[in-house]
Design a protein around this motif. Structure first.
Motif, PDB file in Angstrom:
ATOM      1  N   ASP A  78      -0.983 -36.391 -13.774  1.00 59.01           N
ATOM      2  CA  ASP A  78      -1.146 -36.310 -12.273  1.00 59.01           C
ATOM      3  C   ASP A  78      -1.850 -35.125 -11.947  1.00 59.01           C
ATOM      4  O   ASP A  78      -1.716 -34.184 -12.861  1.00 59.01           O
ATOM      5  CB  ASP A  78       0.359 -36.301 -11.805  1.00 59.01           C
ATOM      6  N   PRO A  79      -2.497 -34.857 -10.805  1.00 60.09           N
ATOM      7  CA  PRO A  79      -3.099 -33.448 -10.240  1.00 60.09           C
ATOM      8  C   PRO A  79      -1.941 -32.677 -10.274  1.00 60.09           C
ATOM      9  O   PRO A  79      -0.827 -32.560 -10.051  1.00 60.09           O
ATOM     10  CB  PRO A  79      -3.490 -33.920  -8.939  1.00 60.09           C
ATOM     11  N   LEU A  80      -2.686 -31.764 -10.950  1.00 62.32           N
ATOM     12  CA  LEU A  80      -1.877 -30.431 -11.070  1.00 62.32           C
ATOM     13  C   LEU A  80      -1.660 -29.543  -9.686  1.00 62.32           C
ATOM     14  O   LEU A  80      -2.574 -29.225  -9.246  1.00 62.32           O
ATOM     15  CB  LEU A  80      -2.289 -29.328 -12.267  1.00 62.32           C
ATOM     16  N   ASP A  81      -0.567 -29.266  -9.486  1.00 62.20           N
ATOM     17  CA  ASP A  81      -0.463 -28.643  -8.030  1.00 62.20           C
ATOM     18  C   ASP A  81       0.852 -27.391  -8.289  1.00 62.20           C
ATOM     19  O   ASP A  81       1.869 -27.622  -8.423  1.00 62.20           O
ATOM     20  CB  ASP A  81       0.268 -29.635  -7.052  1.00 62.20           C
ATOM     21  N   ARG A  83      -2.670 -35.464 -22.701  1.00 58.68           N
ATOM     22  CA  ARG A  83      -1.290 -35.821 -22.189  1.00 58.68           C
ATOM     23  C   ARG A  83      -0.339 -34.633 -22.504  1.00 58.68           C
ATOM     24  O   ARG A  83       0.315 -34.331 -21.708  1.00 58.68           O
ATOM     25  CB  ARG A  83      -0.787 -37.023 -22.700  1.00 58.68           C
ATOM     26  N   GLU A 106      -5.165 -35.259 -19.101  1.00 56.96           N
ATOM     27  CA  GLU A 106      -4.893 -36.546 -18.481  1.00 56.96           C
ATOM     28  C   GLU A 106      -3.658 -36.566 -17.790  1.00 56.96           C
ATOM     29  O   GLU A 106      -2.506 -36.110 -18.470  1.00 56.96           O
ATOM     30  CB  GLU A 106      -5.038 -37.619 -19.625  1.00 56.96           C
ATOM     31  N   HIS A 135      -1.067 -31.769 -20.427  1.00 56.49           N
ATOM     32  CA  HIS A 135      -0.886 -31.835 -19.228  1.00 56.49           C
ATOM     33  C   HIS A 135       0.840 -31.458 -19.168  1.00 56.49           C
ATOM     34  O   HIS A 135       1.354 -30.818 -18.271  1.00 56.49           O
ATOM     35  CB  HIS A 135      -0.951 -33.214 -18.613  1.00 56.49           C
ATOM     36  N   PRO A 144      -3.193 -26.103  -9.135  1.00 64.48           N
ATOM     37  CA  PRO A 144      -4.021 -26.057 -10.354  1.00 64.48           C
ATOM     38  C   PRO A 144      -4.172 -24.525 -10.897  1.00 64.48           C
ATOM     39  O   PRO A 144      -4.276 -23.980 -10.177  1.00 64.48           O
ATOM     40  CB  PRO A 144      -5.240 -26.474  -9.603  1.00 64.48           C
ATOM     41  N   GLN A 184       1.724 -28.620 -16.689  1.00 66.96           N
ATOM     42  CA  GLN A 184       2.632 -28.851 -15.783  1.00 66.96           C
ATOM     43  C   GLN A 184       3.758 -27.910 -15.345  1.00 66.96           C
ATOM     44  O   GLN A 184       4.224 -27.640 -14.420  1.00 66.96           O
ATOM     45  CB  GLN A 184       3.026 -30.309 -15.749  1.00 66.96           C
TER      46      GLN A 184
END
Ligand SMILES: NC(=O)c1ccc[n+]([C@@H]2O[C@H](COP(=O)([O-])OP(=O)(O)OC[C@H]3O[C@@H](n4cnc5c(N)ncnc54)[C@H](OP(=O)(O)O)[C@@H]3O)[C@@H](O)[C@H]2O)c1
Length: 277
Positions: free
Chosen positions: A244-247, A209, A242, A212, A249, A216
């Motif tokens: 939300d999808p990274l956008d 986490r 873990e 992430h 990536p 992010q």
């Protein structure tokens, strides 16, 4: 090849080298600038991507003994020797309290790491990196447990925390860094805040986490990743990342890759390092 040495697979040419010093020698800074915080992390994973498995006896997840090993541990400690500050999760510190992870907090006191303590001393660094605990709450019992750690301790939290708890945490000697709106810490606010405190090399030893949180906001610069040559399976496990999808990536640019055959009775492991594009 000497069974205790590593074989560099990338970049070419292939070359043997000793394990000790591998990550002490690696430039951990932005090229041409030592003033901006450089943020790095490290994981050991099985080939099926497990970084933690549930212990059926305790019901808690931890790094699987089937893949952790002294040679990877040495490199973990070398990365800590380079750091001004370590990022950990509050969950990790709760584990320290039960004695299960006490020895996991680098730099270790094992005589095998005395050269790393000397390395810091020679460079005028404090004996231990500061510890930065990420949490959604100001857990006073976690702060109490850190009193004996003999290093600066920071709590990084969002701005939605109780002022009473803030007073109680500060009374333990820990400092509070507000690094986000609401209950969560945001990566950019965290690293900017730690930069203002004077930290330049920031090493996250937390889990999926926190990784992430850093990715992010685009504030992670390097991933050191050990792949131990085993498959573990299991149904209750943690993997590297873990959230939300990274956008978009992030792309990871290979920096180095070493094969290590030196773990007795095993098929070895590879030590990879990637720069975040
Ligand atoms: N194999 C390896 O190399 C490796 C490396 C690291 C960890 N692990 C394993 O992975 C598992 C998980 O480790 P971990 O607990 O350190 O992982 P984590 O998933 O990174 O951290 C979880 C905790 O950190 C706090 N947290 C994370 N992001 C936050 C944010 N943006 N804002 C506020 N708080 C945040 C929360 O604490 P609160 O609940 O207090 O709010 C959360 O419960 C463990 O089993 C550990 O042993 C393995």
């Amino acid at each position: 090849m000497n069974e205790n040495s590593l074989l560099r697979l990338f970049p070419a040419p292939h070359e043997e080298r000793a394990l000790e010093g591998l990550y002490l020698d690696d430039p951990i800074a932005h090229p041409g600038s030592d003033d901006t915080p450089f943020v790095y992390t490290n994981f050991v994973s099985s080939l099926d991507g497990r970084i933690a498995l549930e212990n059926p006896r305790t019901g808690r997840r931890s790094a699987p003994p089937a893949i952790t090993n002294p040679r990877d541990w040495r490199l973990f400690q070398e990365l800590a020797a380079r750091a001004d500050a370590l990022i950990v999760s509050a969950a990790f510190v709760r584990g320290l309290a039960e004695g299960s992870s006490h020895e996991k907090l680098p730099l270790g006191r094992d005589p095998a790491f005395s050269d790393l303590h000397d390395w810091r001393k020679q460079r005028g660094m404090p004996p231990q990196p500061a510890m930065v605990i990420l949490s959604r709450t100001l857990d006073v019992s976690v702060a109490e447990r850190c009193r004996s750690l003999r290093r600066p301790v920071y709590f990084a939290v969002g701005n939605d925390v109780s002022q009473d708890d803030a007073g109680a945490v500060e009374a333990t000697g820990a400092r509070i860094l507000i690094a986000g709106k609401g209950r969560h810490v945001e990566g950019r606010a965290l690293i900017n805040g730690l930069g203002r405190e004077g930290f330049r090399r920031i090493y996250s030893i937390a889990g999926p986490r926190v990784l992430h949180t850093l990715l992010q906001d685009g504030v992670l610069h390097r991933l050191y990743l050990t792949h131990y040559h085993r498959l573990l399976g299991g149904t209750s496990f943690d993997t590297l990342l873990e959230g939300d999808p990274l956008d978009p990536p992030p792309s990871l640019v290979p920096r180095s890759l070493y094969f290590d055959a030196g773990v007795a009775g095993s098929a070895g492991q590879v030590f990879a390092a990637y720069d975040i594009a």
